[in-house]
Design a protein around this motif. Structure first.
Motif, PDB file in Angstrom:
ATOM      1  N   VAL A  22       0.843  -1.202   0.000  1.00  0.00           N
ATOM      2  CA  VAL A  22       0.000   0.000   0.000  1.00  0.00           C
ATOM      3  C   VAL A  22       0.876   1.248   0.000  1.00  0.00           C
ATOM      4  O   VAL A  22       1.871   1.333   0.722  1.00  0.00           O
ATOM      5  N   THR A  23       0.492   2.218  -0.811  1.00  0.00           N
ATOM      6  CA  THR A  23       1.192   3.510  -0.831  1.00  0.00           C
ATOM      7  C   THR A  23       0.338   4.620  -0.222  1.00  0.00           C
ATOM      8  O   THR A  23       0.876   5.621   0.245  1.00  0.00           O
ATOM      9  N   HIS A  24      -0.996   4.452  -0.254  1.00  0.00           N
ATOM     10  CA  HIS A  24      -1.906   5.460   0.295  1.00  0.00           C
ATOM     11  C   HIS A  24      -2.985   4.752   1.118  1.00  0.00           C
ATOM     12  O   HIS A  24      -3.605   3.793   0.639  1.00  0.00           O
ATOM     13  N   HIS A  25      -3.182   5.235   2.334  1.00  0.00           N
ATOM     14  CA  HIS A  25      -4.178   4.637   3.228  1.00  0.00           C
ATOM     15  C   HIS A  25      -5.468   5.447   3.201  1.00  0.00           C
ATOM     16  O   HIS A  25      -5.442   6.677   3.247  1.00  0.00           O
ATOM     17  N   LEU A  26      -6.585   4.738   3.152  1.00  0.00           N
ATOM     18  CA  LEU A  26      -7.903   5.368   3.209  1.00  0.00           C
ATOM     19  C   LEU A  26      -8.433   5.159   4.626  1.00  0.00           C
ATOM     20  O   LEU A  26      -9.072   4.147   4.923  1.00  0.00           O
ATOM     21  N   PHE A  27      -8.145   6.103   5.515  1.00  0.00           N
ATOM     22  CA  PHE A  27      -8.502   5.937   6.919  1.00  0.00           C
ATOM     23  C   PHE A  27     -10.016   6.017   7.099  1.00  0.00           C
ATOM     24  O   PHE A  27     -10.674   6.903   6.565  1.00  0.00           O
ATOM     25  N   GLU A  28     -10.542   5.078   7.863  1.00  0.00           N
ATOM     26  CA  GLU A  28     -11.980   5.023   8.151  1.00  0.00           C
ATOM     27  C   GLU A  28     -12.185   5.158   9.649  1.00  0.00           C
ATOM     28  O   GLU A  28     -11.511   4.488  10.442  1.00  0.00           O
ATOM     29  N   ILE A  29     -13.126   6.003  10.019  1.00  0.00           N
ATOM     30  CA  ILE A  29     -13.409   6.226  11.428  1.00  0.00           C
ATOM     31  C   ILE A  29     -14.150   5.029  12.009  1.00  0.00           C
ATOM     32  O   ILE A  29     -15.091   4.507  11.413  1.00  0.00           O
ATOM     33  N   VAL A  30     -13.681   4.561  13.166  1.00  0.00           N
ATOM     34  CA  VAL A  30     -14.354   3.497  13.907  1.00  0.00           C
ATOM     35  C   VAL A  30     -14.747   4.079  15.255  1.00  0.00           C
ATOM     36  O   VAL A  30     -13.896   4.587  15.996  1.00  0.00           O
ATOM     37  N   THR A  31     -16.035   4.014  15.562  1.00  0.00           N
ATOM     38  CA  THR A  31     -16.524   4.530  16.842  1.00  0.00           C
ATOM     39  C   THR A  31     -17.378   3.469  17.497  1.00  0.00           C
ATOM     40  O   THR A  31     -17.729   2.441  16.897  1.00  0.00           O
ATOM     41  N   ASP A  32     -17.729   3.708  18.759  1.00  0.00           N
ATOM     42  CA  ASP A  32     -18.655   2.825  19.458  1.00  0.00           C
ATOM     43  C   ASP A  32     -19.945   2.719  18.655  1.00  0.00           C
ATOM     44  O   ASP A  32     -20.453   3.716  18.138  1.00  0.00           O
ATOM     45  N   SER A  33     -20.495   1.521  18.559  1.00  0.00           N
ATOM     46  CA  SER A  33     -21.701   1.313  17.752  1.00  0.00           C
ATOM     47  C   SER A  33     -22.875   2.127  18.257  1.00  0.00           C
ATOM     48  O   SER A  33     -23.823   2.388  17.504  1.00  0.00           O
ATOM     49  N   HIS A  34     -22.833   2.539  19.506  1.00  0.00           N
ATOM     50  CA  HIS A  34     -23.935   3.319  20.058  1.00  0.00           C
ATOM     51  C   HIS A  34     -23.678   4.820  19.968  1.00  0.00           C
ATOM     52  O   HIS A  34     -24.547   5.624  20.292  1.00  0.00           O
ATOM     53  N   ALA A  35     -22.486   5.182  19.523  1.00  0.00           N
ATOM     54  CA  ALA A  35     -22.162   6.607  19.442  1.00  0.00           C
ATOM     55  C   ALA A  35     -22.616   7.171  18.113  1.00  0.00           C
ATOM     56  O   ALA A  35     -22.576   6.511  17.086  1.00  0.00           O
ATOM     57  N   SER A  36     -23.049   8.398  18.144  1.00  0.00           N
ATOM     58  CA  SER A  36     -23.451   9.052  16.906  1.00  0.00           C
ATOM     59  C   SER A  36     -22.223   9.634  16.224  1.00  0.00           C
ATOM     60  O   SER A  36     -21.228   9.953  16.869  1.00  0.00           O
ATOM     61  N   HIS A  37     -22.291   9.766  14.898  1.00  0.00           N
ATOM     62  CA  HIS A  37     -21.193  10.371  14.150  1.00  0.00           C
ATOM     63  C   HIS A  37     -21.361  11.887  14.178  1.00  0.00           C
ATOM     64  O   HIS A  37     -21.533  12.541  13.156  1.00  0.00           O
ATOM     65  N   SER A  38     -21.305  12.440  15.371  1.00  0.00           N
ATOM     66  CA  SER A  38     -21.466  13.874  15.529  1.00  0.00           C
ATOM     67  C   SER A  38     -20.175  14.575  15.155  1.00  0.00           C
ATOM     68  O   SER A  38     -19.120  13.961  14.992  1.00  0.00           O
ATOM     69  N   SER A  39     -20.266  15.899  15.030  1.00  0.00           N
ATOM     70  CA  SER A  39     -19.067  16.660  14.689  1.00  0.00           C
ATOM     71  C   SER A  39     -18.011  16.516  15.779  1.00  0.00           C
ATOM     72  O   SER A  39     -16.818  16.479  15.509  1.00  0.00           O
ATOM     73  N   ASN A  40     -18.472  16.408  17.070  1.00  0.00           N
ATOM     74  CA  ASN A  40     -17.515  16.251  18.160  1.00  0.00           C
ATOM     75  C   ASN A  40     -16.781  14.918  18.049  1.00  0.00           C
ATOM     76  O   ASN A  40     -15.568  14.842  18.268  1.00  0.00           O
ATOM     77  N   THR A  41     -17.509  13.860  17.710  1.00  0.00           N
ATOM     78  CA  THR A  41     -16.889  12.551  17.559  1.00  0.00           C
ATOM     79  C   THR A  41     -15.857  12.583  16.443  1.00  0.00           C
ATOM     80  O   THR A  41     -14.740  12.084  16.590  1.00  0.00           O
ATOM     81  N   LEU A  42     -16.201  13.180  15.321  1.00  0.00           N
ATOM     82  CA  LEU A  42     -15.283  13.265  14.195  1.00  0.00           C
ATOM     83  C   LEU A  42     -14.082  14.139  14.534  1.00  0.00           C
ATOM     84  O   LEU A  42     -12.939  13.791  14.212  1.00  0.00           O
ATOM     85  N   ASP A  43     -14.323  15.253  15.200  1.00  0.00           N
ATOM     86  CA  ASP A  43     -13.223  16.138  15.584  1.00  0.00           C
ATOM     87  C   ASP A  43     -12.247  15.416  16.503  1.00  0.00           C
ATOM     88  O   ASP A  43     -11.022  15.534  16.352  1.00  0.00           O
ATOM     89  N   ASP A  44     -12.777  14.675  17.470  1.00  0.00           N
ATOM     90  CA  ASP A  44     -11.917  13.939  18.403  1.00  0.00           C
ATOM     91  C   ASP A  44     -11.096  12.892  17.661  1.00  0.00           C
ATOM     92  O   ASP A  44      -9.905  12.709  17.938  1.00  0.00           O
TER      93      ASP A  44
END
Length: 223
Positions: A187-209
């Motif tokens: 791999v030369t370029h990674h496509l990072f994917e966010i993993v969060t708790d299944s019960h957590a919402s993908h809020s702006s705060n979660t993404l920012d953190d």
């Protein structure tokens, strides 16, 4: 330097003339920083929903023909474009604006079968994988290199992109090990994917953190 890109623009779902103009316009808006990721599609339901179900059986041939139409319309000279294909034809039209990148934005090919590898070797600047484990990546990279060898192309010209899910609740060392393993697999370029708790919402705060953790704990040590 930030770039903007399409992950898997499914060409057979679109009008090829509109597609060519949309891509070149986006490259202009992005000041020549567009990465054009393409795919031929794999779901008949998607084709049917858009009224192009007849394209599904011939999606490989149509993808190649739509790409040829894009190349024709992206030509830099001012002569009118014409095209006579099996699935689409037109005569004496102009398409503006032209892409900023010459001769066109780099083509990144989604790995969705043997036809995609042929397309990658012939047209692609990058390969977008759908797998993330090192063993799967290594196998896919090997197949891509074989496809390049068939057309006598240097496989080192091809960038390899793979998804990498990262959980910010884990130790950053785990993420760094995963990055190293993917690199070792090709791999030369990674496509990072966010993993969060299944019960957590993908809020702006979660993404920012998550982004803060990614930059400070994972990416900074790699610089």
């Amino acid at each position: 330097r930030f770039a903007v890109g399409t992950f898997d623009c499914m060409l057979p779902l679109r009008n090829p003339v509109f597609l060519a103009k949309a891509v070149s316009t986006l490259d202009c808006i992005a000041a020549g920083r567009l990465l054009f990721g393409i795919a031929e599609g794999a779901s008949l339901r998607e084709f049917t929903a858009l009224g192009v179900q007849d394209h599904f059986e011939h999606r490989t041939e149509i993808t190649n023909e739509w790409l040829a139409i894009c190349y024709e319309l992206w030509r830099e000279d001012d002569n009118p474009s014409t095209f006579e294909g099996r699935f689409f034809s037109f005569g004496y039209i102009g398409a503006y604006p032209k892409p900023v990148q010459k001769p066109h934005p780099p083509i990144y090919v989604q790995d969705d079968g043997p036809s995609a590898l042929t397309r990658l070797a012939t047209h692609g600047s990058g390969l977008i994988l759908n797998v993330s484990t090192p063993s799967e990546i290594a196998a896919a990279v090997s197949q891509a290199r074989e496809a390049c060898a068939t057309v006598k192309r240097d496989h080192t010209e091809i960038e390899v992109c793979a998804p990498l899910p990262l959980d910010s609740t884990q130790d950053a060392a785990i993420a760094l090990d995963a990055i190293a393993a993917q690199r070792e697999a090709g791999v030369t370029h990674h496509l990072f994917e966010i993993v969060t708790d299944s019960h957590a919402s993908h809020s702006s705060n979660t993404l920012d953190d998550w982004l803060h953790w990614l930059v400070t704990e994972v990416l900074s040590p790699l610089r």
